[in-house]
Design a protein around this motif. Structure first.
Motif, PDB file in Angstrom:
ATOM      1  N   ALA A   1       0.771  -1.115  -0.084  1.00 34.85           N
ATOM      2  CA  ALA A   1       0.004   0.063   0.076  1.00 34.85           C
ATOM      3  C   ALA A   1       0.723   1.418  -0.045  1.00 34.85           C
ATOM      4  O   ALA A   1       2.063   1.266   0.670  1.00 34.85           O
ATOM      5  N   SER A   2       0.321   2.407  -0.711  1.00 39.41           N
ATOM      6  CA  SER A   2       1.133   3.636  -0.619  1.00 39.41           C
ATOM      7  C   SER A   2       0.123   4.794  -1.042  1.00 39.41           C
ATOM      8  O   SER A   2      -1.326   4.456  -1.085  1.00 39.41           O
TER       9      SER A   2
ATOM     10  N   GLY B   1      -8.217 -14.152   2.481  1.00 34.61           N
ATOM     11  CA  GLY B   1      -8.185 -12.767   2.878  1.00 34.61           C
ATOM     12  C   GLY B   1      -6.932 -12.280   3.423  1.00 34.61           C
ATOM     13  O   GLY B   1      -6.252 -12.587   4.140  1.00 34.61           O
ATOM     14  N   LEU B   2      -6.366 -11.239   2.864  1.00 35.85           N
ATOM     15  CA  LEU B   2      -5.139 -10.471   3.083  1.00 35.85           C
ATOM     16  C   LEU B   2      -5.263  -9.187   3.540  1.00 35.85           C
ATOM     17  O   LEU B   2      -6.071  -8.503   2.708  1.00 35.85           O
ATOM     18  N   TRP B   3      -4.358  -8.761   4.363  1.00 37.21           N
ATOM     19  CA  TRP B   3      -4.509  -7.413   4.784  1.00 37.21           C
ATOM     20  C   TRP B   3      -2.785  -6.588   4.469  1.00 37.21           C
ATOM     21  O   TRP B   3      -1.895  -7.383   4.545  1.00 37.21           O
ATOM     22  N   GLY B   4      -2.946  -5.567   3.818  1.00 33.25           N
ATOM     23  CA  GLY B   4      -1.974  -4.675   3.643  1.00 33.25           C
ATOM     24  C   GLY B   4      -1.292  -4.137   5.033  1.00 33.25           C
ATOM     25  O   GLY B   4      -1.935  -4.139   6.238  1.00 33.25           O
ATOM     26  N   GLN B   5      -0.208  -3.580   4.802  1.00 36.47           N
ATOM     27  CA  GLN B   5       0.811  -2.954   5.892  1.00 36.47           C
ATOM     28  C   GLN B   5       0.056  -1.763   6.692  1.00 36.47           C
ATOM     29  O   GLN B   5       0.342  -1.363   7.936  1.00 36.47           O
ATOM     30  N   GLY B   6      -0.886  -1.044   6.012  1.00 35.62           N
ATOM     31  CA  GLY B   6      -1.509   0.192   6.639  1.00 35.62           C
ATOM     32  C   GLY B   6      -0.648   1.312   6.187  1.00 35.62           C
ATOM     33  O   GLY B   6       0.683   1.427   6.066  1.00 35.62           O
ATOM     34  N   THR B   7      -1.339   2.432   5.891  1.00 39.02           N
ATOM     35  CA  THR B   7      -0.816   3.872   5.473  1.00 39.02           C
ATOM     36  C   THR B   7      -1.327   4.765   6.200  1.00 39.02           C
ATOM     37  O   THR B   7      -2.757   4.916   6.157  1.00 39.02           O
ATOM     38  N   GLN B   8      -0.576   5.689   6.899  1.00 39.50           N
ATOM     39  CA  GLN B   8      -1.289   6.850   7.494  1.00 39.50           C
ATOM     40  C   GLN B   8      -1.971   7.893   6.877  1.00 39.50           C
ATOM     41  O   GLN B   8      -0.929   8.607   5.854  1.00 39.50           O
ATOM     42  N   VAL B   9      -2.996   8.382   7.054  1.00 41.40           N
ATOM     43  CA  VAL B   9      -3.783   9.459   6.388  1.00 41.40           C
ATOM     44  C   VAL B   9      -4.012  10.378   7.549  1.00 41.40           C
ATOM     45  O   VAL B   9      -4.660  10.249   8.440  1.00 41.40           O
ATOM     46  N   THR B  10      -3.638  11.753   7.636  1.00 43.55           N
ATOM     47  CA  THR B  10      -3.548  12.698   8.477  1.00 43.55           C
ATOM     48  C   THR B  10      -4.091  14.115   7.872  1.00 43.55           C
ATOM     49  O   THR B  10      -3.472  14.503   6.885  1.00 43.55           O
TER      50      THR B  10
END
Length: 120
Positions: A5-6, A108-117
């Protein structure tokens, strides 16, 4: 299979961001893809999903502001986020269900997460 993810970052209220999540590896098909988010102290919640036939589903809080799309040739899902609000601040996770072969049930797979502020 891996998810990358990006696209997260810091943006002012009213601004826009576009998230991407690409699946790589040996994949037979991807029945559905989606985005979830988790704000501090809150449970992870659905943001939007898209199925292989391009049917979409959105949380009420993002309808009309966010658009989910997918590029099947690239095994990639996108989330275009417009008119961002401070309450959209969270870690955003992509979630993908993949089939590794025609005979296997979706995994089912999850991405590593990306921060949105979203902040001024």
């Amino acid at each position: 299979v891996q998810l990358q993810a990006s696209g997260g970052g810091l943006v002012q209220p009213g601004g826009s961001l576009r998230l991407s999540c690409a699946a790589s590896g040996t994949i037979f098909s991807i029945p559905d893809m989606g985005w979830y988010r988790q704000a501090p102290g809150k449970q992870r919640e659905l943001v939007a999903t898209i199925v292989s036939g391009s049917g979409t589903n959105y949380a009420d809080s993002v309808k009309g502001r966010f658009t989910i799309s997918r590029d099947n040739a690239k095994n990639t899902v996108y989330l275009q986020m417009n008119s961002l609000k401070p309450e959209d601040t969270a870690v955003y996770y992509c979630n993908v269900h993949v089939r590794l072969s025609w005979s296997q049930a979706p995994l089912g797979l999850w991405g590593q997460g990306t921060q949105v502020t979203v902040s001024s």
